[in-house]
Design a protein around this motif. Structure first.
Motif, mmCIF file in Angstrom:
data_model
loop_
_atom_site.group_PDB
_atom_site.id
_atom_site.type_symbol
_atom_site.label_atom_id
_atom_site.label_comp_id
_atom_site.label_asym_id
_atom_site.label_seq_id
_atom_site.Cartn_x
_atom_site.Cartn_y
_atom_site.Cartn_z
ATOM 1 N N GLU A 19 -4.613 -34.279 24.183
ATOM 2 C CA GLU A 19 -5.313 -34.400 25.368
ATOM 3 C C GLU A 19 -4.935 -35.468 26.055
ATOM 4 O O GLU A 19 -4.237 -36.370 25.606
ATOM 5 C CB GLU A 19 -6.871 -34.294 25.209
ATOM 6 N N ASP A 20 -5.344 -35.702 27.285
ATOM 7 C CA ASP A 20 -4.694 -36.760 28.180
ATOM 8 C C ASP A 20 -5.194 -38.230 27.475
ATOM 9 O O ASP A 20 -4.371 -39.214 27.822
ATOM 10 C CB ASP A 20 -5.551 -36.644 29.478
ATOM 11 N N GLY A 21 -6.386 -38.304 27.100
ATOM 12 C CA GLY A 21 -6.770 -39.579 26.464
ATOM 13 C C GLY A 21 -5.855 -39.859 25.273
ATOM 14 O O GLY A 21 -5.383 -41.033 25.024
ATOM 15 N N ALA A 22 -5.465 -39.086 24.526
ATOM 16 C CA ALA A 22 -4.442 -39.183 23.449
ATOM 17 C C ALA A 22 -2.989 -39.381 23.891
ATOM 18 O O ALA A 22 -2.363 -40.274 23.303
ATOM 19 C CB ALA A 22 -4.511 -37.859 22.665
ATOM 20 N N VAL A 23 -2.721 -39.071 25.009
ATOM 21 C CA VAL A 23 -1.318 -39.321 25.597
ATOM 22 C C VAL A 23 -1.347 -40.656 25.875
ATOM 23 O O VAL A 23 -0.286 -41.547 25.721
ATOM 24 C CB VAL A 23 -0.995 -38.287 26.619
ATOM 25 N N GLY A 24 -2.320 -41.095 26.695
ATOM 26 C CA GLY A 24 -2.327 -42.369 27.206
ATOM 27 C C GLY A 24 -2.603 -43.387 25.872
ATOM 28 O O GLY A 24 -1.950 -44.430 25.972
ATOM 29 N N ALA A 25 -3.286 -43.035 24.787
ATOM 30 C CA ALA A 25 -3.324 -43.782 23.725
ATOM 31 C C ALA A 25 -1.823 -43.935 23.125
ATOM 32 O O ALA A 25 -1.355 -45.085 22.511
ATOM 33 C CB ALA A 25 -4.206 -43.330 22.732
ATOM 34 N N VAL A 26 -1.191 -42.972 23.059
ATOM 35 C CA VAL A 26 0.209 -42.957 22.437
ATOM 36 C C VAL A 26 1.129 -43.811 23.387
ATOM 37 O O VAL A 26 1.813 -44.664 23.009
ATOM 38 C CB VAL A 26 0.764 -41.670 22.364
ATOM 39 N N LEU A 27 1.053 -43.542 24.536
ATOM 40 C CA LEU A 27 1.913 -44.569 25.704
ATOM 41 C C LEU A 27 1.392 -46.083 25.364
ATOM 42 O O LEU A 27 2.148 -46.792 25.222
ATOM 43 C CB LEU A 27 1.678 -44.065 27.015
ATOM 44 N N ASP A 28 0.076 -46.154 25.240
ATOM 45 C CA ASP A 28 -0.288 -47.672 25.219
ATOM 46 C C ASP A 28 0.144 -48.082 23.671
ATOM 47 O O ASP A 28 0.752 -49.402 23.793
ATOM 48 C CB ASP A 28 -1.791 -47.853 25.453
ATOM 49 N N GLY A 29 0.377 -47.428 22.868
ATOM 50 C CA GLY A 29 0.668 -47.707 21.419
ATOM 51 C C GLY A 29 2.032 -47.844 21.530
ATOM 52 O O GLY A 29 2.571 -49.237 20.883
ATOM 53 N N GLU A 30 2.914 -47.216 22.157
ATOM 54 C CA GLU A 30 4.496 -47.529 22.208
ATOM 55 C C GLU A 30 4.713 -48.741 23.075
ATOM 56 O O GLU A 30 5.564 -49.531 22.863
ATOM 57 C CB GLU A 30 5.026 -46.260 23.099
ATOM 58 N N ARG A 31 3.872 -49.046 24.111
ATOM 59 C CA ARG A 31 4.035 -50.322 24.723
ATOM 60 C C ARG A 31 3.901 -51.608 23.967
ATOM 61 O O ARG A 31 4.476 -52.494 24.252
ATOM 62 C CB ARG A 31 3.194 -50.218 26.181
ATOM 63 N N ARG A 32 2.856 -51.413 23.503
ATOM 64 C CA ARG A 32 2.401 -52.519 22.543
ATOM 65 C C ARG A 32 3.354 -52.779 21.362
ATOM 66 O O ARG A 32 3.811 -54.013 21.283
ATOM 67 C CB ARG A 32 1.178 -52.342 21.756
ATOM 68 N N THR A 33 4.061 -51.621 20.739
ATOM 69 C CA THR A 33 5.028 -51.937 19.902
ATOM 70 C C THR A 33 6.225 -52.392 20.527
ATOM 71 O O THR A 33 6.946 -53.211 19.784
ATOM 72 C CB THR A 33 5.316 -50.319 19.283
ATOM 73 N N ALA A 34 6.497 -51.832 21.566
ATOM 74 C CA ALA A 34 7.743 -52.490 22.336
ATOM 75 C C ALA A 34 7.514 -54.075 22.742
ATOM 76 O O ALA A 34 8.483 -54.810 22.503
ATOM 77 C CB ALA A 34 8.118 -51.749 23.607
ATOM 78 N N VAL B 282 13.775 -59.327 29.884
ATOM 79 C CA VAL B 282 15.280 -58.745 29.609
ATOM 80 C C VAL B 282 15.066 -57.942 28.312
ATOM 81 O O VAL B 282 15.417 -56.891 28.401
ATOM 82 C CB VAL B 282 16.259 -59.800 29.434
ATOM 83 N N LEU B 283 14.420 -58.468 27.425
ATOM 84 C CA LEU B 283 14.225 -57.672 25.967
ATOM 85 C C LEU B 283 13.489 -56.418 26.261
ATOM 86 O O LEU B 283 13.725 -55.605 25.802
ATOM 87 C CB LEU B 283 13.306 -58.721 25.067
ATOM 88 N N LEU B 284 12.151 -56.571 27.048
ATOM 89 C CA LEU B 284 11.573 -55.485 27.273
ATOM 90 C C LEU B 284 12.174 -54.347 27.952
ATOM 91 O O LEU B 284 12.077 -52.963 27.662
ATOM 92 C CB LEU B 284 10.275 -55.707 28.162
ATOM 93 N N ASP B 285 13.154 -54.478 28.938
ATOM 94 C CA ASP B 285 13.983 -53.660 29.663
ATOM 95 C C ASP B 285 14.900 -53.058 28.511
ATOM 96 O O ASP B 285 15.200 -51.764 28.878
ATOM 97 C CB ASP B 285 14.886 -54.427 30.728
ATOM 98 N N ARG B 286 15.569 -53.739 27.770
ATOM 99 C CA ARG B 286 16.425 -53.284 26.762
ATOM 100 C C ARG B 286 15.822 -52.414 25.549
ATOM 101 O O ARG B 286 16.288 -51.113 25.472
ATOM 102 C CB ARG B 286 17.077 -54.504 25.785
ATOM 103 N N GLU B 287 14.515 -52.547 25.276
ATOM 104 C CA GLU B 287 13.714 -51.837 24.496
ATOM 105 C C GLU B 287 13.504 -50.501 25.276
ATOM 106 O O GLU B 287 13.593 -49.423 24.634
ATOM 107 C CB GLU B 287 12.245 -52.282 24.385
ATOM 108 N N GLU B 288 13.238 -50.587 26.572
ATOM 109 C CA GLU B 288 12.638 -49.554 27.368
ATOM 110 C C GLU B 288 13.898 -48.392 27.324
ATOM 111 O O GLU B 288 14.055 -47.265 27.269
ATOM 112 C CB GLU B 288 12.399 -49.825 28.820
ATOM 113 N N VAL B 289 15.260 -48.856 27.645
ATOM 114 C CA VAL B 289 16.564 -48.364 27.869
ATOM 115 C C VAL B 289 16.724 -47.529 26.344
ATOM 116 O O VAL B 289 17.050 -46.375 26.362
ATOM 117 C CB VAL B 289 17.637 -49.338 28.038
ATOM 118 N N ARG B 290 16.558 -48.477 25.335
ATOM 119 C CA ARG B 290 17.024 -48.109 23.914
ATOM 120 C C ARG B 290 16.079 -47.128 23.439
ATOM 121 O O ARG B 290 16.374 -45.875 23.002
ATOM 122 C CB ARG B 290 16.927 -49.177 22.809
#
Length: 193
Positions: A115-130, A183-191
Motif C-alpha cells: 500500500e502507499d504507506g508501505a511504499v513511503g516507508a520503503v522510500l524513507d528507509g532507502e533515503r535513510r540508508t543512503a 556529492v556523496l548523496l548524488d553518487r549514492e542516488e546514481v549508484r
C-alpha cells in the motif's frame, strides 16, 4: 478563593547553582532534563552500543567539574561538549569503527510495498540508508559538525561549545561538509537509483 500558581520549572542556571552547593536533587533534575539529548549525541557521534556508558561517564565528569562551569554557554552545550569528548576518547581507545552508527537509521525497510504507506516507508528507509552510507564516508570532523548542526539541531554557538572549535571553523567546516555530503548523496542516488 485562593489561586494556586502553577509551578515554574527551574532553569538550568538555578539547578547548577543548587548542585554546586551540594543539592543532589538539583543535579538529578539536570540529569533527567538532558539525558535524552546526551544519549542522542553519543549515538550520532558513533558511540553505538557504548552510548549509555558514555552518557553516564559524561554526567559523572560534569558533576565533578561543575565548579569549572562558568555559564558562558548553556549547561546543555557544556554537557554535550563533554559527551563529544568522551565519544572521541572511546574512538581512540578502541580500534576505529567503520563510520557512524545511527540506530534510528538502521531500521531495515519493509520489502513488501502493498500500500502507499508501505511504499513511503520503503522510500524513507532507502533515503535513510543512503544518508547513513554517505555520512560514514565523511571524515570524522565533518561528520561531527553535520551531526551537531543537523541531527541534534544545535545552534552554531552550541556547536562551537560542543566541539570546542572556533566559530569560523564551525562555519567553514559545516559548509564544506554539506557540500561533500551532497556529492556523496548524488553518487549514492546514481549508484542505487
Amino acid at each position: 478563593m485562593r489561586v494556586i500558581e502553577p509551578e515554574v520549572p527551574l532553569d538550568d542556571h538555578v539547578l547548577v547553582t543548587r548542585a554546586r552547593a551540594g543539592d543532589l536533587e538539583a543535579y538529578d533534575l539536570l540529569v533527567a532534563r538532558h539525558t535524552a539529548s546526551a544519549y542522542r549525541t553519543a549515538v550520532l557521534l558513533g558511540a553505538g552500543s557504548d552510548s549509555e556508558d558514555i552518557v553516564q561517564e559524561a554526567f559523572v565528569k560534569a558533576y565533578r567539574k561543575l565548579a569549572r562551569y562558568r555559564g558562558e554557554s548553556s549547561f546543555r552545550s557544556w554537557l554535550l561538549a563533554i559527551v563529544a569528548n568522551e565519544t572521541r576518547n572511546l574512538h581512540r581507545s578502541r580500534s576505529r569503527r567503520d563510520g557512524l552508527i545511527l540506530r534510528a537509521a538502521a531500521a531495515s525497510p519493509t520489502s513488501e510495498a502493498a500500500e502507499d504507506g508501505a511504499v513511503g516507508a520503503v522510500l524513507d528507509g532507502e533515503r535513510r540508508t543512503a544518508l547513513v552510507r554517505a555520512l560514514r564516508q565523511l571524515p570524522v570532523r565533518d561528520r561531527e559538525v553535520i551531526v551537531c548542526r543537523f541531527f541534534l539541531d544545535l545552534s552554531e554557538e552550541e556547536t562551537v561549545q560542543a566541539l570546542g572549535w572556533p566559530r569560523g571553523t564551525v562555519k567553514s567546516r559545516t559548509s564544506r561538509a554539506l557540500a561533500k555530503l551532497r556529492v556523496l548523496l548524488d553518487r549514492e542516488e546514481v549508484r542505487h537509483g
